[in-house]
Enzyme design. Structure first.
Site, PDB file in Angstrom:
ATOM      1  CG  ASP A  67      99.255  52.872  -7.232  1.00 49.04           C
ATOM      2  OD1 ASP A  67     100.176  52.049  -7.416  1.00 49.04           O
ATOM      3  OD2 ASP A  67      99.404  53.899  -6.544  1.00 49.04           O
ATOM      4  CB  SER A 108     102.659  63.280   3.096  1.00 49.46           C
ATOM      5  OG  SER A 108     103.937  62.783   3.431  1.00 49.46           O
TER       6      SER A 108
END
Length: 339
Positions: free
Chosen positions: A189, A68
């Protein structure tokens, strides 16, 4: 809201549905309405165009959560009997626009297929009434590559990686970047936590939630947006992005350099509080240390040091392209063979 992905490119052949799909959620129908595509009157290619960006919900099963983050959760699942990863992008209560950007950015590379990139199988923002989740913006089904990240290998493995393996992983990442950049996609990223280790000891770039599709990407100053809506990870973020300047493909090369350094040293790039580190990177060209025996005790170390210094140069125009980077890594590999 249907997906903007070219619908003929999403669903891999092993996931092609039969003509009679039964009930499902589709951008082409109202949620909750059950219908099937008639077998007669549709050519196979037309059926695939109709269904290749649709999630057939009865065929999707979530098995267990595997991760998550700030904008969603990832589950191991099953789709048409194949093991997949399922990402549910959730609404961010503090920044709803950012969570929407995260979902659509995830799909920037959805129509692409490469050995060093995690492949998207299907995606949609349409959810059936019986499955509706008010906190869920959209669902993305991806190939399942396992749960091991480069971050875990670097910092959590009991057995240290040998140099040949570390450099091989770097080449995998560079090849993935080269493919993305050839399609004018900047990841923005890149870091060890966003690189997955798949079967066959192959690294795959994952998590495109910060990515941008650039309008033109031949030169350094050719991006369509300034910075990145979602921020990225400050330790791996290029100084020009920290200053709020235009995002380019060369920002990924800087991030690659920090990741490469982590693989070579097995250490964290910076220590101390976030703001002083950010200021030092931008104002004083702070970079991870390339001193000591790792970089100065062998020809391989010297070569790695040279690659790093090129890749994290303060001027994006002085950094190599991803294609040139592959060549530099091959030089490191050749040096390893002759040591």
């Amino acid at each position: 809201m249907p997906s903007p992905i070219p619908v003929t490119r999403l669903l891999p052949r092993e996931f092609y549905p039969s003509v009679n799909l039964g009930p499902c959620s589709s951008p082409l129908e109202r949620p909750g309405k059950d219908w099937a595509v008639p077998a007669q009157g549709f050519k196979p290619r037309s059926v695939l165009k109709l269904w290749s960006c649709v999630i057939n919900w009865p065929e999707l099963q979530l098995l267990q959560p595997i991760g998550s983050g700030g904008f969603g959760s990832v589950y191991k699942g099953s789709y048409y009997g194949k093991t997949v990863a399922v990402k549910k992008v959730k609404k961010c209560t503090k920044n709803k626009l950012a969570s929407k950007h995260s979902f659509w950015s995830e799909l920037n590379a959805a129509h692409l297929k490469h050995d060093n990139i995690v492949r998207v199988v299907a995606a949609t923002t349409c959810i059936p009434d019986n499955l509706e989740n008010r906190d869920n913006i959209g669902t993305i089904i991806m190939e399942y590559t396992g749960t091991t990240t480069l971050q875990q290998l670097i910092y959590g493995s009991s057995e240290p990686l040998d140099m040949e393996t570390r450099v091989k992983y770097c080449k995998d990442i560079a090849q993935g970047l080269h493919f993305l950049h050839s399609h004018c996609i900047a990841h923005l990223d890149l870091k060890p936590a966003n690189v997955l280790l798949a079967g066959g000891d192959v690294c795959k770039i994952a998590d495109f939630g910060c990515s941008q599709k650039l309008e033109r990407c031949k030169g350094v100053r050719s991006a369509s947006h300034r910075g990145c809506h979602l921020g990225g990870t400050y330790t791996h973020r290029a100084p020009e992005l920290l200053r709020g300047e235009t995002a380019t493909l060369k920002a990924d090369i800087y991030s690659f350099a920090i990741t490469f350094w982590q693989l070579i040293t097995g250490e964290q790039p910076y220590s101390g509080d976030r703001q002083p580190v950010l200021y030092a990177v931008v104002a004083y060209d702070l970079r991870p240390a390339v001193t000591g025996r790792v970089f100065n005790g062998s020809p391989v170390g010297h070569t790695c040091k040279a690659v790093l210094c090129m890749c994290w140069h303060k001027n994006p125009g002085e950094r190599p392209s991803a294609k040139e980077l592959i060549g530099q890594i091959e030089i490191v590999q050749d040096t390893l063979k002759t040591k």
